[in-house]
Design a protein around this motif. Structure first.
Motif, PDB file in Angstrom:
ATOM      1  N   SER A   1      17.219   7.312   4.081  1.00  0.00           N
ATOM      2  CA  SER A   1      16.143   7.918   3.288  1.00  0.00           C
ATOM      3  C   SER A   1      14.917   7.046   3.259  1.00  0.00           C
ATOM      4  N   ALA A   2      15.134   5.725   3.229  1.00  0.00           N
ATOM      5  CA  ALA A   2      13.986   4.824   3.238  1.00  0.00           C
ATOM      6  C   ALA A   2      13.375   4.742   4.623  1.00  0.00           C
TER       7      ALA A   2
ATOM      8  N   SER B   1      13.056   7.032   6.634  1.00  0.00           N
ATOM      9  CA  SER B   1      12.232   8.211   6.878  1.00  0.00           C
ATOM     10  C   SER B   1      10.788   7.978   6.497  1.00  0.00           C
ATOM     11  N   ALA B   2      10.546   7.006   5.623  1.00  0.00           N
ATOM     12  CA  ALA B   2       9.164   6.697   5.253  1.00  0.00           C
ATOM     13  C   ALA B   2       8.424   6.036   6.395  1.00  0.00           C
TER      14      ALA B   2
ATOM     15  N   GLN C   1       9.230   0.058   1.508  1.00  0.00           N
ATOM     16  CA  GLN C   1       9.658   1.373   1.960  1.00  0.00           C
ATOM     17  C   GLN C   1      10.066   2.245   0.772  1.00  0.00           C
ATOM     18  N   ILE C   2      10.708   1.641  -0.216  1.00  0.00           N
ATOM     19  CA  ILE C   2      11.063   2.388  -1.428  1.00  0.00           C
ATOM     20  C   ILE C   2       9.800   2.773  -2.192  1.00  0.00           C
TER      21      ILE C   2
ATOM     22  N   LEU D   1       8.397   5.802  -0.623  1.00  0.00           N
ATOM     23  CA  LEU D   1       9.139   7.005  -0.972  1.00  0.00           C
ATOM     24  C   LEU D   1       8.784   7.491  -2.376  1.00  0.00           C
TER      25      LEU D   1
ATOM     26  N   ARG E   1       5.525   9.094  -2.193  1.00  0.00           N
ATOM     27  CA  ARG E   1       5.646  10.429  -1.626  1.00  0.00           C
ATOM     28  C   ARG E   1       6.028  11.440  -2.716  1.00  0.00           C
TER      29      ARG E   1
ATOM     30  N   PHE F   1      18.304   6.126  -3.308  1.00  0.00           N
ATOM     31  CA  PHE F   1      17.822   5.526  -2.065  1.00  0.00           C
ATOM     32  C   PHE F   1      18.832   4.574  -1.435  1.00  0.00           C
TER      33      PHE F   1
END
Length: 258
Positions: free
Chosen positions: A8-9, A11-12, A29-30, A33, A36, A59
């Motif tokens: 999931s991270a 994907s950023a 990266q978190i 997200l 986002r 995450f």
């Protein structure tokens, strides 16, 4: 906890605009997200976001990684921590955020006083070419132009000309501006869904022309500070161009560098 970013991270960092490089620290990266989610309206201004534990589970990272991401977002005035209540999406009604873009302060060292505003004009028109360029609009697009003063003790200190993309501010009128009692950015946020999160400014010294001198109660030719501000929302999208003329007699423009 491994330093490998969870899917999931990751994907950023795998897509187009706003992508975070794959080699960036995991907490960055978190942070991307969470940003986002803010940009997509998952959490609205004034609403609580999930707890650090919930976000860590979502995450698949440590709570400390989430906390570091939230710390940065709080330092950037995008989130607000409230003791014993949780973390909330910041709004322009927050006391510390209301006037963070207004840097004019009294020369006597006293805290800034709340300024009284008066709207002189609000109209829709085709964007002048320089305004269209600044706001990343197409030639001929509509903008809302607002002219107002900010006063202290009955004396106008700032004359602002503000341009906003017409497509984002449908229904904004002089009457609505005059009726609203909160900060202008709070109105933009609550009624039009546009949140100013960052601004760039250009500052230079100018002299007052005759029309400006009348509004600011100075002599024609008096020195003024010209402040041009371009404000952005999420994704660094420009959503406001503001050109202000400041009478700094009795005030100074204060900025903090870090």
């Amino acid at each position: 906890m491994s330093n490998q970013a969870p899917p999931s991270a990751q994907s950023a960092s795998d897509g187009g605009g706003g992508a975070t490089p794959a080699f960036s620290p995991l907490y960055q990266q978190i942070k991307a997200l969470i940003m986002r989610g803010l940009q997509g309206g998952e959490w609205r201004p004034g609403e609580a976001i999930p707890s650090e534990l919930e976000l860590a589970a979502r995450f698949r990272v440590s709570q400390g990684t989430v906390r570091k991401a939230i710390d940065e977002l709080a330092a950037e005035n995008l989130l607000v921590r409230r003791q014993g209540k949780g973390t909330f999406v910041a709004t322009h009604n927050e006391e510390k955020i209301q006037y963070r873009f207004l840097r004019l302060q009294p020369e006597d060292g006293m805290p800034p006083l709340r300024m009284q505003r008066q709207f002189l004009d609000c109209r829709r028109l085709r964007a002048p070419s320089d305004v269209a360029r600044a706001l990343d609009l197409r030639a001929g697009d509509t903008v809302v132009q607002i002219r107002r003063t900010l006063s202290q003790s009955g004396v106008a200190v700032v004359l602002d000309d503000i341009w906003l993309p017409g497509s984002l501010f449908k229904g904004l009128t002089a009457e609505r501006l005059s009726e609203y009692r909160g900060p202008l950015y709070s109105l933009f946020e609550s009624e039009f869904g546009v949140r100013m999160i960052r601004a760039e400014e250009k500052i230079r010294a100018v002299v007052a022309d005759e029309a400006t001198a009348v509004v600011l109660s100075v002599q024609a030719g008096a020195p003024l500070l010209s402040v041009e501000r371009l404000s952005m929302t999420y994704g660094d999208k420009p959503v406001e161009l503001r050109r202000g003329l400041y009478n700094t007699h009795g005030h100074h423009y204060r900025n903090e560098l870090s």
